[in-house]
Design an enzyme around this catalytic site. Structure first.
Site, PDB file in Angstrom:
ATOM      1  N   ASP A  65       0.880  -1.156   0.000  1.00 13.86           N
ATOM      2  CA  ASP A  65       0.000   0.000   0.000  1.00 13.86           C
ATOM      3  C   ASP A  65       0.932   1.224   0.000  1.00 13.86           C
ATOM      4  O   ASP A  65       2.147   1.080   0.152  1.00 13.86           O
ATOM      5  CB  ASP A  65      -0.890  -0.042   1.252  1.00 13.86           C
ATOM      6  N   ASP A  95      -0.175   5.112   1.152  1.00 16.19           N
ATOM      7  CA  ASP A  95      -0.441   6.039   2.261  1.00 16.19           C
ATOM      8  C   ASP A  95      -0.402   5.320   3.609  1.00 16.19           C
ATOM      9  O   ASP A  95      -0.993   4.244   3.763  1.00 16.19           O
ATOM     10  CB  ASP A  95      -1.830   6.679   2.089  1.00 16.19           C
ATOM     11  N   ASP A 130      -3.469  12.344   0.050  1.00 11.08           N
ATOM     12  CA  ASP A 130      -4.637  13.140  -0.332  1.00 11.08           C
ATOM     13  C   ASP A 130      -4.997  14.208   0.708  1.00 11.08           C
ATOM     14  O   ASP A 130      -5.494  15.273   0.349  1.00 11.08           O
ATOM     15  CB  ASP A 130      -5.849  12.234  -0.567  1.00 11.08           C
ATOM     16  N   ASP A 156      -4.823   3.660  -3.268  1.00 14.11           N
ATOM     17  CA  ASP A 156      -5.971   4.519  -3.545  1.00 14.11           C
ATOM     18  C   ASP A 156      -5.558   5.990  -3.614  1.00 14.11           C
ATOM     19  O   ASP A 156      -6.404   6.872  -3.566  1.00 14.11           O
ATOM     20  CB  ASP A 156      -7.051   4.321  -2.464  1.00 14.11           C
ATOM     21  N   ASP A 176      -1.881  -1.130   5.635  1.00 12.89           N
ATOM     22  CA  ASP A 176      -2.365  -0.605   6.918  1.00 12.89           C
ATOM     23  C   ASP A 176      -3.874  -0.433   6.974  1.00 12.89           C
ATOM     24  O   ASP A 176      -4.458  -0.438   8.044  1.00 12.89           O
ATOM     25  CB  ASP A 176      -1.731   0.776   7.188  1.00 12.89           C
TER      26      ASP A 176
END
Length: 241
Positions: free
Chosen positions: A8, A10, A19, A99, A179
């Protein structure tokens, strides 16, 4: 012998949410309440599209956004981990499923010279318009009821593995490092012998724990981490086995 490392981004590679970090560029470093309140669960990418439009309307341009993003701190020990993987690319294939968006990830990895560590990055496409506005799109469409509408990480992982298999590559083991709640779906896809590495104190660790209490534990091994240095230790053990 080849291992696949899935990251992942972030709160995993970087110690922030890219973001929400970009809000530092907004006037007074905050968003208007009507914009903040416009978020609808499962539709984060649509919301970020409105945030980027607001930043554009406020006169925030690409160079300012880039300066902000390249100042994002990496998670503790992550530079050591990425350096270690970079030195052992003959045994580690390495991908990101995130994402966030392609522009932010590209900026951050290139500024720190870590972009060569990763074979592929799967994230929401983003680009600047001719008028200097950042735009973002959903990564794909999918039928998974558990995931946000723009991205099912399990679908991405399955498609990547299928593609590699057709090219003649199969992996001894998959190690998934993440996470968040949206990392649970791909973790449930992992098999016995694979390893899920949830970050300590974050949503993924809690959700995996809830599954084991609910008598439907994940099939893979689970190793919790708080620093990239612990992940390096785990990978060194895999190489010795």
């Amino acid at each position: 012998m080849k291992f696949l490392l899935v990251f992942d981004f972030d709160h995993t590679i970087i110690d922030e949410n890219s973001d929400t970090w970009i809000v530092k560029c907004a006037p007074e470093k905050k968003l208007p309440s009507e914009l903040r309140n416009s978020y609808c669960p499962g539709h984060w990418t649509d919301y970020m599209g409105r945030v980027f439009a607001y930043l554009g309307d406020s006169g925030v341009r690409e160079d300012e956004m880039r300066r902000a993003m390249t100042a994002v701190p990496f998670t503790a020990g992550m530079a050591d981990l990425l350096g270690f993987i970079g030195e052992n690319k003959e045994v580690f294939d390495c991908i990101i499923i995130s994402d966030s968006n392609a522009v932010f990830i590209d900026w951050i990895l290139k500024a720190a010279d870590f972009h060569r560590v990763f074979d592929e990055v799967f994230t929401n496409p983003a680009a600047f318009t001719s008028t200097g506005y950042l735009t973002v799109q959903n990564f794909h469409a999918h039928q998974c009821a558990k995931c946000p509408k723009n991205l099912c990480k399990k679908k991405v992982l399955e498609e990547f593995l299928d593609k590699k298999l057709k090219q003649g590559t199969s992996y001894t083991q998959i190690v998934y490092i993440g996470d968040g709640g949206n990392d649970l779906c791909p973790v449930t896809f992992l098999k016995k012998g694979d390893i899920a590495m949830p970050r300590q104190g974050y949503t993924l660790e809690k959700k995996i724990s809830q599954l084991s209490q609910g008598l439907s534990p994940v099939k893979c091994s689970v190793l919790v981490w708080s620093s990239g240095v612990e992940i390096v230790s785990c990978l060194k053990l895999l190489l010795k086995e």
